[in-house]
Enzyme design. Structure first.
Site, PDB file in Angstrom:
ATOM      1  N   CYS A  83       0.833  -1.203   0.000  1.00 27.33           N
ATOM      2  CA  CYS A  83       0.000   0.000   0.000  1.00 27.33           C
ATOM      3  C   CYS A  83       0.875   1.264   0.000  1.00 27.33           C
ATOM      4  O   CYS A  83       1.463   1.594  -1.011  1.00 27.33           O
ATOM      5  CB  CYS A  83      -0.972  -0.033   1.175  1.00 27.33           C
ATOM      6  SG  CYS A  83      -2.472   0.916   0.856  1.00 27.33           S
ATOM      7  N   HIS A 170      -3.829  -5.396   0.814  1.00 25.86           N
ATOM      8  CA  HIS A 170      -3.292  -5.891   2.089  1.00 25.86           C
ATOM      9  C   HIS A 170      -3.361  -7.417   2.155  1.00 25.86           C
ATOM     10  O   HIS A 170      -4.410  -7.980   2.481  1.00 25.86           O
ATOM     11  CB  HIS A 170      -4.048  -5.266   3.265  1.00 25.86           C
ATOM     12  CG  HIS A 170      -3.749  -3.817   3.453  1.00 25.86           C
ATOM     13  ND1 HIS A 170      -2.683  -3.358   4.184  1.00 25.86           N
ATOM     14  CD2 HIS A 170      -4.369  -2.716   2.966  1.00 25.86           C
ATOM     15  CE1 HIS A 170      -2.653  -2.041   4.162  1.00 25.86           C
ATOM     16  NE2 HIS A 170      -3.668  -1.619   3.426  1.00 25.86           N
ATOM     17  N   GLU A 172      -2.020  -9.265   4.339  1.00 28.23           N
ATOM     18  CA  GLU A 172      -1.933  -9.735   5.723  1.00 28.23           C
ATOM     19  C   GLU A 172      -3.297  -9.942   6.371  1.00 28.23           C
ATOM     20  O   GLU A 172      -3.405 -10.647   7.386  1.00 28.23           O
ATOM     21  CB  GLU A 172      -1.096  -8.764   6.563  1.00 28.23           C
ATOM     22  CG  GLU A 172      -1.696  -7.382   6.784  1.00 28.23           C
ATOM     23  CD  GLU A 172      -1.392  -6.380   5.676  1.00 28.23           C
ATOM     24  OE1 GLU A 172      -1.499  -5.175   5.932  1.00 28.23           O
ATOM     25  OE2 GLU A 172      -1.069  -6.794   4.540  1.00 28.23           O
TER      26      GLU A 172
END
Length: 512
Positions: A83, A170, A172
């Site tokens: 990001c 993202h 994660e």
């Protein structure tokens, strides 16, 4: 700490800890450092296999946004920008970052545009989680486009002739369905990490380090009965044996019969323990105090005074042992100046300064779930390891308003009924943390033919992995009804029970 490590540089993202957790779940060691440490980090260290740049609340377009020099990393170590990290890489190399025309928050489908090691085995298209206000509108001709989506032209890229990657989503978070696979591709295929950060590896290396560091010095440590301090104490005990002196202080704010149970558990571990009954000192110090932060400080200060007094009775103590874990360390490091104080942390409060000792923190690199795994590998029984986290100030922050011995007794009885029911029903082990809160609110009730005017008791139960975020637990209505009935019928002083259905954020786990 391990033969392979990943460094994660934090630009202030709410998801940075999640990146670290995903890497640790691969049994690869990683550390989170603030972005301004990039300039002072020695990237020639052979054990550093790769670097990840986190997201950020900043925009790369705004004045004063963090823009470290990445020349020491790029082309030298594999690098993944997530990001903000990706936008920083693009802008630094001459790409164009612009405000997003469309709302880019939530689930999105990305399409791979070219084969790459980063997207190996990933579906085309693949569902990911977006969260950004800016977008990479154009990349330099030295970049290769790896993925795009309907709303953004550049969802992922690679810099030619470098193991440098950027992604505008993202991986994660669990909403990115194949995010873990992408991170595994980066950590193993691109960085070449070895999965050797295991509990056994940590135990052996930590004990060896403690022996070397402490030598023949004596260590004093406060034990609470909680997971962190227990595992830290057992590691120290394995390293230095009877040179570790443990003190358990009964502050009168513990759960029912907790002091006796804690001492009994510690006896089986062979620890050198001294128990101090200081209930009255704490009650006297807290008399009439209602402000939550003031209560925390009084409890902390009184504890320090008592602990210091007892420690001075010991001979030649040079070290203070603490059960600090990695989230405590991360929360104490501000990415961009001082953070707002949400609450005083129980591991921070002047002990080292007052006692003029050096600190030893065997668990400062572990997350809570890793602490439990280490404890299990050392043979600590599940009764200790599976205990729910309990606030340092104990019932001092679960009794709203002023603290009295009578209120503590009410809460102890109610909390004990709650815990017993969770254990008997099998729900205790499914919950991260649960507890009862005695509110200063009184409500009208009827018992028999009599009108009552007694306290409202709140029950709290949350799911979490490390306490940083939490969601309330959907306990069965039948179980809640049974707990409520038992508390109201058996605990004088409570005539109404409510259940807290707030998540963190915006609420905190504790009420104070």
């Amino acid at each position: 700490m391990a033969s392979s490590s990943i460094l994660i540089f934090d630009f202030g993202s709410q998801y940075t800890q999640l990146i670290a957790r995903r890497v640790r779940e691969m049994q690869v060691y990683c550390e989170i450092l603030p972005w301004n440490k990039i300039s002072t980090t020695d990237f020639s260290d052979f054990n550093i296999k790769g670097v990840i740049l986190s997201g950020s609340p900043f925009s790369v377009r705004q004045e004063g946004a963090p823009k470290p020099d990445l020349l020491a990393i790029k082309g030298i170590k594999p690098l993944l920008g997530i990001c903000y990290g990706a936008q920083l890489l693009a802008q630094t190399e001459g790409g164009h970052v612009a405000p997003s025309n469309l709302r880019e928050y939530g689930r999105a489908q990305i399409k791979t545009e070219a084969p790459s090691a980063l997207f190996k085995g990933i579906s085309n298209p693949s569902e990911v989680w977006m969260s950004h206000a800016d977008t990479i509108a154009a990349i330099p001709n030295t970049f290769e486009l790896l993925a795009s989506s309907d709303s953004i032209p550049v969802a992922a890229f690679k810099i030619n002739n470098e193991d440098t990657y950027g992604i505008q989503f993202h991986p994660e978070v669990t909403h990115s369905k194949e995010g873990s696979l992408l991170l595994e591709n980066f950590v193993f295929n691109i960085c070449g990490c070895t999965p050797d950060f295991t509990p056994e590896h940590f135990i052996n290396e930590t004990i060896a380090d403690l022996k070397s560091k402490l030598n023949s010095d004596n260590v004093v440590m406060a034990l609470s009965g909680g997971v962190d301090s227990t595992v830290a104490a057992v590691l120290l005990h394995h390293a230095i044996g009877k040179q570790l002196h443990c003190i358990v202080v009964d502050n009168g704010l513990m759960r029912k019969n907790e002091m006796e149970e804690v001492i009994e558990n510690y006896k089986h571990l062979g620890l050198n323990i001294k128990a101090i009954d200081a209930k009255q000192k704490f009650y006297d110090a807290l008399k009439g105090v209602t402000d939550p932060e003031q209560k925390r400080k009084i409890i902390g200060r009184t504890f320090i005074e008592i602990f210091d007094e007892e420690a001075k009775k010991l001979v030649d103590i040079k070290w203070l042992g603490q059960g600090t874990i990695y989230p405590d360390v991360i929360e104490s490091v501000s990415v961009n100046g001082p953070s707002a104080t949400i609450k005083s942390h129980h591991n921070v409060g002047g002990l080292p300064e007052k006692m003029n000792m050096k600190i030893v923190e065997p668990l400062r690199l572990l997350f809570k779930d890793e602490v439990r795994k280490v404890g299990k590998a050392m043979g600590i029984n599940n009764g200790l390891l599976k205990r729910h986290p309990f606030p340092g100030p104990g019932f001092g922050v679960r009794i709203l308003g002023d603290i009295t011995e009578a209120k503590v007794k009410i809460l102890q009885e109610a909390d004990a009924i709650y815990m017993e029911n969770l254990l008997e029903s099998g729900w205790y082990d499914k919950i991260w943390q649960a507890g009862a809160i005695l509110t200063p609110i009184k409500s009208v009730g009827v018992m028999g033919d009599e009108r009552t005017y007694e306290n409202v008791l709140a029950l709290r139960a949350v799911h979490s992995s490390d306490g940083m975020t939490a969601d309330w637990v959907h306990l069965p209505y039948e179980l809640l009804a049974k707990i409520s009935s038992e508390i109201i019928n058996k605990v004088k002083g409570v005539n109404r029970v409510v259940y807290d259905i707030s998540s963190k954020p915006p609420a905190t786990i504790e009420w104070e």
